[in-house]
Scaffold this active site. Structure first.
Site, PDB file in Angstrom:
ATOM      1  CG  ASP A 166      37.106  37.884  46.747  1.00 44.44           C
ATOM      2  OD1 ASP A 166      36.084  37.716  47.446  1.00 44.44           O
ATOM      3  OD2 ASP A 166      38.066  38.599  47.095  1.00 44.44           O
ATOM      4  CG  ASP A 179      32.271  41.346  47.784  1.00 44.45           C
ATOM      5  OD1 ASP A 179      31.920  40.172  48.020  1.00 44.45           O
ATOM      6  OD2 ASP A 179      32.845  42.073  48.612  1.00 44.45           O
ATOM      7  CG  ASP A 184      38.944  45.139  31.592  1.00 45.76           C
ATOM      8  OD1 ASP A 184      38.535  44.095  31.050  1.00 45.76           O
ATOM      9  OD2 ASP A 184      39.834  45.852  31.079  1.00 45.76           O
ATOM     10  CE  LYS A 244      43.111  42.913  31.626  1.00 44.11           C
ATOM     11  NZ  LYS A 244      42.224  44.025  31.204  1.00 44.11           N
ATOM     12  CE1 TYR A 293      41.540  35.280  46.145  1.00 40.97           C
ATOM     13  CE2 TYR A 293      40.910  34.477  48.295  1.00 40.97           C
ATOM     14  CZ  TYR A 293      40.783  35.396  47.284  1.00 40.97           C
ATOM     15  OH  TYR A 293      39.905  36.425  47.427  1.00 40.97           O
TER      16      TYR A 293
END
Ligand code: IPM
Ligand code: MG
Length: 362
Positions: free
Chosen positions: A251, A255, A227, A195, A146
């Site tokens: 982020d 959600d 994942d 990751k 970001y």
């Protein structure tokens, strides 16, 4: 105690839900003998319309001068709103990123809880939802993709877009400490998500988390690839207590986590820096489709106000009083449209705010 609160009503349903949260805070002030002082600032679309930019420096200064910020929501319909014809740095979301960075709000806490009364709204199979879940996503908020360097260049007639993902040890350490501190106050389990099978930033992340873990022997730590975490969140969300992760993974996963609760209208959040200062906001967006119709669920904002009392002001009893009033309202069968089910009484945003305020007690 005098509480200096900066409010950002924002866009869409923002003004309505912030009004209800203030109503509940005012009742808390009366009941417990405090004084709430509110100062409103503009951010997002409202600020673009009034000042030509999504967040002015004066607005930031006002926020900084307060003890905490209580926000509704910002942004509009990305397909139809004229705000999204502006260059990216002039759009509503740029205001949100600017306030996070300017106030150094690097720690974003996003609880995802399956309320027993709302279990029916959980989209997962009953055998999974029956176990219940109560997790907290600790998302790094001022680093990573970001805020890395980004540009679009043209090479041999071909456009190329570049975004950079960087993390320093220090940025990882300070969020990891926040994650472990909160795990100590909860069920003492922390899942660090990365990751590390591909990314250098993730390998550093994992190493620093392990270093910090040494100071918290009581906390059970595990590392999970992002994942896999996305799968586990729908397979068995009850396994999670604190999830610690970097900005973009957080982020996306937050959600997903809020979706499996089935009631995003209920979920609060806090963005903190190294002091007691914090920005508190619902996890949901500005829902422009139902704005101004008295249909929005104000509970996420009201619970964000409760988090504010707890984390910034150390007013635990007052925060408990809000949480208990919300529980009571649900037990009494009052529901806004988003969480409505058969046999309950449907109420609007204002009536929900009134009902929660009435149930505030010492
Ligand atoms: C969030 C939002 C923001 C983010 C957007 C609006 C920039 O999705 O708070 O999760 O991605 O951080
Ligand atoms: Mg998001």
């Amino acid at each position: 105690m005098v509480l200096n609160i900066c409010c950002i009503p924002g866009d869409g349903i923002g003004p309505e839900i912030v009004t209800q949260a203030k109503k509940v805070l005012d009742r808390v002030a009366e009941t417990f003998g405090h004084e709430m002082k509110y100062t409103d600032i503009l951010m997002g679309g409202a600020s673009i319309d009034a000042c030509g930019e999504p967040l002015t420096d004066e607005a930031i200064a006002t926020a900084k001068a307060s003890d905490a910020v209580l926000m509704g929501s910002i942004g509009g319909d990305t397909n139809t709103s004229p705000w999204y014809k502006l260059p990216p740095e002039k759009r509503p979301e740029a205001g949100l990123l600017k306030i996070r960075k300017s106030l150094n709000l690097f720690a974003n806490l996003r609880p995802a809880i399956l309320y027993p009364e709302l279990r029916g709204a959980c989209p997962l199979k009953e055998e999974i939802s029956a176990k219940g879940f109560d997790m907290l996503i600790m998302r790094e908020l001022t680093g990573g993709l970001y805020f890395g360097e980004r540009k679009t260049v043209e090479e041999n007639g071909m456009k190329k877009a570049i975004d950079t993902l960087t993390y320093t040890e220090e940025e990882i350490r300070r969020i990891a400490i926040k994650g472990f501190d909160i795990a100590m106050k909860r069920r003492k389990k922390l899942t660090s998500v990365d990751k590390a099978n591909v990314l250098d930033s993730s390998r550093l992340w994992r190493a620093v988390v392990n270093e910090v873990a040494a100071a918290y022997p009581e906390v059970k730590v595990e590392h999970m690839l992002v994942d896999n975490c996305a799968m586990q969140l729908v397979k068995d969300p009850s396994q999670f207590d604190v999830i610690l992760t970097e900005n973009m993974f957080g982020d996306i996963l937050s959600d997903e986590a809020s979706m499996v609760t089935g009631s995003i209208g209920m979920l609060s959040s806090a963005s903190l820096n190294d002091t007691k200062f914090g920005l508190y906001e619902p996890s949901h967006g500005s829902a422009p489709d139902i704005a101004g119709k008295d249909l929005a669920n104000p509970i996420a904002t009201i619970l964000s106000a409760s988090m504010m009392l707890r984390y910034t002001f150390d007013l635990d009893k007052e925060a408990d009083a809000i949480d208990a009033a919300v529980d009571r309202v649900l037990k009494d069968g009052l529901r806004t449209g988003d969480i409505f089910s058969e046999g309950c009484r449907k109420v609007g945003c204002t009536e929900m705010g009134d009902a929660i305020a009435e149930r505030i007690a010492r």
